[in-house]
Design an enzyme around this catalytic site. Sequence first.
Site, PDB file in Angstrom:
ATOM      1  CE  LYS A 200      -4.162  -1.929   0.555  1.00 37.79           C
ATOM      2  NZ  LYS A 200      -5.374  -1.634  -0.229  1.00 37.79           N
ATOM      3  CE  LYS A 201       3.995   2.464   5.581  1.00 38.20           C
ATOM      4  NZ  LYS A 201       2.931   1.583   6.034  1.00 38.20           N
ATOM      5  CG  LEU A 202       4.924  -0.317  -3.444  1.00 41.32           C
ATOM      6  CD1 LEU A 202       4.714  -1.576  -4.267  1.00 41.32           C
ATOM      7  CD2 LEU A 202       6.358   0.172  -3.573  1.00 41.32           C
TER       8      LEU A 202
ATOM      9  CG  ASP B 218       5.486  -1.554   6.644  1.00 40.64           C
ATOM     10  OD1 ASP B 218       5.732  -2.092   7.743  1.00 40.64           O
ATOM     11  OD2 ASP B 218       4.855  -0.491   6.551  1.00 40.64           O
TER      12      ASP B 218
END
Length: 784
Positions: free
Chosen positions: A221-223, A267
Amino acid sequence: METREATAGAFVGTDKKKKSAKKDAAPKAVKPQTKSRMEEIFGFRKEDLSSWDNLVALLNRPTDPASLGIFRCMFGLLMAIDVTQERGLSHLDYKYLDGVPVCRFPLFNFLEPLPLDWMYVVYLVMFLGAVGIMLGCFYRLSCLMFISTYWYIFFLDKTAWNNHSYLYGLIGFQLTIMDGNRYWSLDGLRKPSIRNAHVPLWNYTLLRMQIFIVYFIAGVKKLDADWVEGYSMSYLAHHWLFDPFKVILPVELVSLLVVHGGGLILDLTAGYLLFFDATRPVAFFFVSYFHCMNSQLFSIGMFAYTMLATSPLFCYADWPRRFFARFPSLLSGVLPFTTEEVQPSTSCLYPEIHSNERPGTQNPAKASKMRFKHKLGAVFTILYIAEQFFMPYSHFITQGYNNWTNGLYGYSWDMMVHSRSHQHVKITYKDGKTGEIGYLNPGVFTQSRRWKDHGDMLKQYATCLSGLLPRYNISHPEIYFDIWVSINERFQQRCRMKCGTSVMVEFAMFSSVRIFDPRVDIVKAEWSPFKPNPWLMPLLVDLSPWRTKFQEIEGSLDNQTEIVFIADFPGLHLENFVSEDLGNTSIHVLQGQVNVEIVEEKKNHTLQPGDQIKVPAGAYHKVYTISESPSCYMYVYVNTTEAVLLQNFTKLQELQERIRNGTETEPLPPELQPLMAAEDDREAEVNATDPVVQLFLKRQRRMKEVKKRREAGVLERLDRFAVKKYYTIRRGFLMTAIAIRNLAVGLPPVEQLRSEVAFANMKEPEAEAEPDETLKREVGHAEL
């Protein structure tokens, strides 16, 4: 199977043998089986995946129960503490007070809280369930007590939803179907047959995969471009925890490389690094450091400590035996088992060679046949893991919940990816019979602020308001919200619904855009969990490049000038009031075409990109977007009242320093004499007659308190932490006792009840005041 079931990986673990401390008493030595490279690394052979029966045998392989038992104990302890804190036992009466008109936001509209005294019983059952899990006492019943009440409370209030609360419920559910009471439990004392008995490997597989998913999906999701470019959590770099990095890096690079880059890499890799023996020590260091920092950065209750408790699950399952074996033998009566002898269990599948591989075992297991429960455990494991990978990307099903954070936030693992900011929210009601129009205070009849960001909650809120307003002679009310929101430092964007509210984002400058359509009456608006939200305005991602321009403009301003950036949709308008404190306010058009109406002067001005106009203070004006594309404009203003106040503070600070240095020879007028008192003299602050002097002394005292808190030693911090938690827990249990007494024997006289509640509300002596948000910003986010 050997005693030390090597289950190091997130999936099934590594299956290494360790050398026995004692030699086998048998005359013939058992020749150890050689392992393939794959088995040494992953803990299983490719033959274990060649057929369904082999896979079932693998997932039901007997495994040491020690690590699972220790985790069960730690999880139960943390959840027992969590009940009084983040679950809200200590302030339950504020949230569920009987008879008060309150708008609530359950997942299912039919869910309602019980009467207050019975809600205390619900929390007591949840607490006793957590304690039972910790002790391993009546284990299944304790798990059912915990998860039934936990999920009821979780579904009862969507405004309290977050990823880690969702995780607690999942782990509680998993423990319910596992054999978590086989090691260091009171059940083991009552039932010798289960004491120190094997557990099937799938017990570890579920927990490890759950934690792997939490890390890995959070990394995926942090991409998101906003995270990679450093916009999601940019304010964190100002926290004192990042001061060591700021010695060698500017704060902008600390935000980009350490906060965002480091969080992304950790992560994405944590689950893999914990999997392998060679990388596990490195993973332990970084994961522990990461969660310890999070415990100080955010108010997330027991989450950081729970994640720390999950890390040992990736170690060999017998690590507690080796760890506690190092303690003095006189403590063996109270410590967990350190013996290597593990009882066989019907929950596991044993091969025929089991007794030969474990020479010297007192209770060697016989070869067992594959039963239905073994297959059921394997099927459940596979389906559960697949479901957990699917859920974060299932928002195409629950489309009614989707908004700028892509659906129900609680199960997406998109932790900290989206940061929102609001500045202005307007709720307009219209009497359906008389046509009278009025305005409501944002947040009236509710204790939550989260409804401003979610369409489903806004629908619930509007429906609730429509039911409450007739009590105030407003018939058939229509509700309109005009909300302006900024996500990840974009423009403040209107979240437009026919339910008006407006919101703006702040980051030294402001930027905002509507999120809902303010022309839609939300009471009558359609909403379904399985259909797109028709009154949700799209996120203006095309305007994202303006964020770089924001920072350039901010750098060119002096300390007294502030800016608010606005983006709006064609055909809509912003109605704004400029406070008299804001001098020299002007509107500058950056993109699109707008028409500015000065309400009192009844004049209209059309502005093109590059044009600007001054707007009067102490009056309303409207800004209409008349171009075919969204408009972007900014307010430039100076807070004259704040600027004068800061100038006065500077003069008072200089005067106070001269007094202390003995260089001030002129006698002070009476209104300035309190400046001669000590900084921590509260009496001087109270006796000050000049409001500016009083505010100055108050500000000084509070900044001194913040500095003292920052510079406090470890023991002082621990003492303050323990005292605060003691009084929090104390209130929760005293109020629970009052509620149970009320249910058992009835309500006492009002005076007695008032004195009992006052006793429960007692605070620690000389408690330090918490600094307000303004002061936090003044000291550089010292107490985020």
